[in-house]
Scaffold this motif. Structure first.
Motif: not given
Length: 101
Positions: A31-48
């Motif tokens: 669950q922690t890894v899934k949450s991290l992956v989701s957070d990273l995807q959101n960060m990637i979207t923000l960076v884009k």
């Protein structure tokens, strides 16, 4: 033999508990890894989005620079035209002054 059976049963119960705890820990880690992956995807979207907005700002600055260059050329043209007009006026004044004589 009964004592060995009880010890084996207790050992199996402890093993089951250990496996259950391991499964629970693995599930939490998942669950922690899934949450991290989701957070990273959101960060990637923000960076884009930041990159896109930065490009828009750059384009805007380039447009302002281009307009400034064009305005400078217009001012130079107006200056040249004003000098030419001043020369024509001076010539006309000289011509009029010669006609009066």
């Amino acid at each position: 033999a009964l004592q060995h059976a009880r010890q084996a049963s207790m050992s199996l119960e402890q093993d089951q508990q250990t496996v259950a705890e391991g499964y629970s820990a693995a599930s939490e880690a998942s669950q922690t890894v899934k949450s991290l992956v989701s957070d990273l995807q959101n960060m990637i979207t923000l960076v884009k989005e930041i990159i896109s907005f930065s490009q828009q700002v750059t384009d805007g600055i380039n447009s302002v620079n281009k307009a400034t260059i064009e305005q400078t050329a217009l001012v130079d043209g107006f200056t040249t035209a004003a000098k030419t007009l001043d020369e024509v006026v001076t010539e006309m004044q000289e011509t009029i002054s010669n006609l009066k004589v």
